[in-house]
Design an enzyme around this catalytic site. Structure first.
Site, short mmCIF file in Angstrom:
data_model
loop_
_atom_site.label_atom_id
_atom_site.label_comp_id
_atom_site.label_asym_id
_atom_site.label_seq_id
_atom_site.Cartn_x
_atom_site.Cartn_y
_atom_site.Cartn_z
N GLU A 174 39.26 40.14 -9.83
CA GLU A 174 38.47 40.19 -8.60
C GLU A 174 37.32 39.18 -8.57
OE1 GLU A 174 34.80 43.16 -9.10
OE2 GLU A 174 36.69 44.23 -9.19
N ASN A 208 39.75 50.36 -24.36
CA ASN A 208 40.25 51.11 -23.21
C ASN A 208 40.78 50.19 -22.11
OD1 ASN A 208 37.91 50.12 -22.02
ND2 ASN A 208 36.94 52.12 -21.75
N ILE A 259 27.14 58.43 -13.87
CA ILE A 259 27.85 58.37 -12.59
C ILE A 259 28.92 59.46 -12.51
CG2 ILE A 259 29.40 56.99 -11.16
CD1 ILE A 259 27.86 54.51 -12.10
N ASP A 277 37.80 50.23 -5.62
CA ASP A 277 36.64 49.37 -5.34
C ASP A 277 36.57 48.22 -6.33
OD1 ASP A 277 34.21 48.80 -3.85
OD2 ASP A 277 33.13 49.36 -5.68
N HIS A 318 34.25 45.75 -4.38
CA HIS A 318 33.25 46.10 -5.39
C HIS A 318 31.90 46.36 -4.71
CE1 HIS A 318 32.43 45.61 -9.96
NE2 HIS A 318 31.61 46.50 -9.44
N ARG A 346 35.78 49.65 -13.46
CA ARG A 346 36.18 48.28 -13.77
C ARG A 346 37.68 48.14 -13.55
NH1 ARG A 346 31.70 47.34 -13.20
NH2 ARG A 346 30.18 46.28 -14.55
N ASP A 368 36.02 63.19 -21.77
CA ASP A 368 35.05 62.25 -22.32
C ASP A 368 34.96 62.49 -23.82
OD1 ASP A 368 32.62 60.72 -23.00
OD2 ASP A 368 32.21 60.73 -20.84
#
Length: 328
Positions: A262, A210, A155, A257, A294, A233, A174
């Site tokens: 949630e 994380n 993504i 989002d 979401h 997330r 990353d």
């Protein structure tokens, strides 16, 4: 072949389940309700179950699945942090997640960037009361900004490729560098990314190490007025620190989002309810914060992929004893 029970099946998913099962020996039992201690008995007689990514599956439910003879479980999402993996291993149940159209989340991410940078929420709110003035609505252009991408998996990589059309500078962090992206972005340390990005977007899975990676300390390292996007997330961001950063002006805009807490709120109709998530109420009240339920994954292609790949994973387990999406 065997029977599969799918829980939490939405009306938009049902045709995909039915179409996939046609012409195969598979029997799919679709249940509207989520998998929990009250519905778990519906899986009796099945070899495998499929659940949506929002369906928490705790130890007590997994133990009942094991007692019912369930051997395989597939999550219709990339994330599987709501599944008790230790309990699965103890019960001998194997787990798989799915891949799906990366464009669904990538497109949504860029949309939130643009809406945040161009103050679309404020524009719409003014238009709703017939205020068509421009004062205070001046936005920023992506081509003049540096976008930092945290996580360049499928993504994150798709987001980077989408952004090339806007001619902005792209930097990324990353643990693993994607060589296929070297021509469109530069890898930097997380500290460098936080310090130099005008827009930061998060695309990493949630792990224990994380949790709250974006906390008060991380926010303090960011540029003043930074735009923060999260379609990954909610627990990756310390919500209290986020709110403090918005109130201080350190964070100039946010597109969210996902949000901590949630699960019992998003994707449910609460028009007649009083919600006890104070953070959500505060964030929704900010004029420079966009909150969506979401929904970034929610396209026709992605829904089809999730259903198809969930069934493919379970059938592969049952027929071959292996699966390319297995989580070990």
């Amino acid at each position: 072949m065997g029977k599969i029970t799918a829980f939490g099946v939405r009306t938009d998913e049902l045709p995909y389940f039915q179409n996939y099962a046609k012409g195969t020996k598979i029997v799919v039992n679709c249940i509207k309700e989520a998998l929990d201690q009250h519905t778990v008995e519906a899986a009796a007689g099945s070899m495998a179950v499929s659940v949506p990514g929002s369906n928490a599956v705790p130890q007590e439910v997994i133990e009942k699945l094991g007692q019912s003879g369930i051997k395989y479980l597939s999550v219709r999402s990339a994330g599987y942090n709501l599944i008790d993996r230790t309990a699965l291993k103890n019960c001998g149940i194997r787990l798989a997640n799915v891949s799906y159209s990366v464009n669904s989340v990538a497109d949504f991410t860029v949309m939130l960037m643009l809406m945040s940078l161009r103050k679309v929420k404020q524009i719409i709110n003014r238009n709703d009361v017939q205020d068509y003035t421009l004062n205070g609505l001046q936005g920023r252009e992506l081509k003049n900004l540096t976008v930092g991408i945290i996580g360049t998996g499928k993504i994150g990589a798709a987001v980077a490729r989408d952004l090339t059309g806007f001619k902005c500078k792209i930097i990324a962090y990353d643990v693993y560098h994607n060589e296929n992206l070297q021509d469109i972005l530069s890898y930097v340390s997380l500290e460098e990314l936080l310090a130099n990005s005008d827009v930061i977007t998060i695309h990493v899975p949630l792990f224990e190490n994380n949790y709250h990676m974006i906390n008060a300390e991380a926010i303090d390292k960011m540029k003043d007025g930074v735009c923060l996007i999260n379609c990954s997330r909610g627990e990756l961001i310390d919500t209290d620190a986020l709110i403090a950063g918005i109130e201080s002006g350190k964070i100039g805009a946010a597109g969210l989002d996902v949000l901590e807490g949630e699960r019992k709120i998003f994707q449910t109709d609460h028009r007649l309810d009083i919600l006890n998530n104070h953070s959500l109420s505060i964030l929704r009240a900010f004029p420079n914060v966009l909150v969506t339920p979401h929904a970034s994954f929610y396209t026709d292609q992605a829904v089809k992929d999730m259903v198809d790949h969930s069934l493919e994973a379970l059938i592969s387990f049952m027929e071959n004893g292996t699966c390319v999406w297995e989580i070990v």
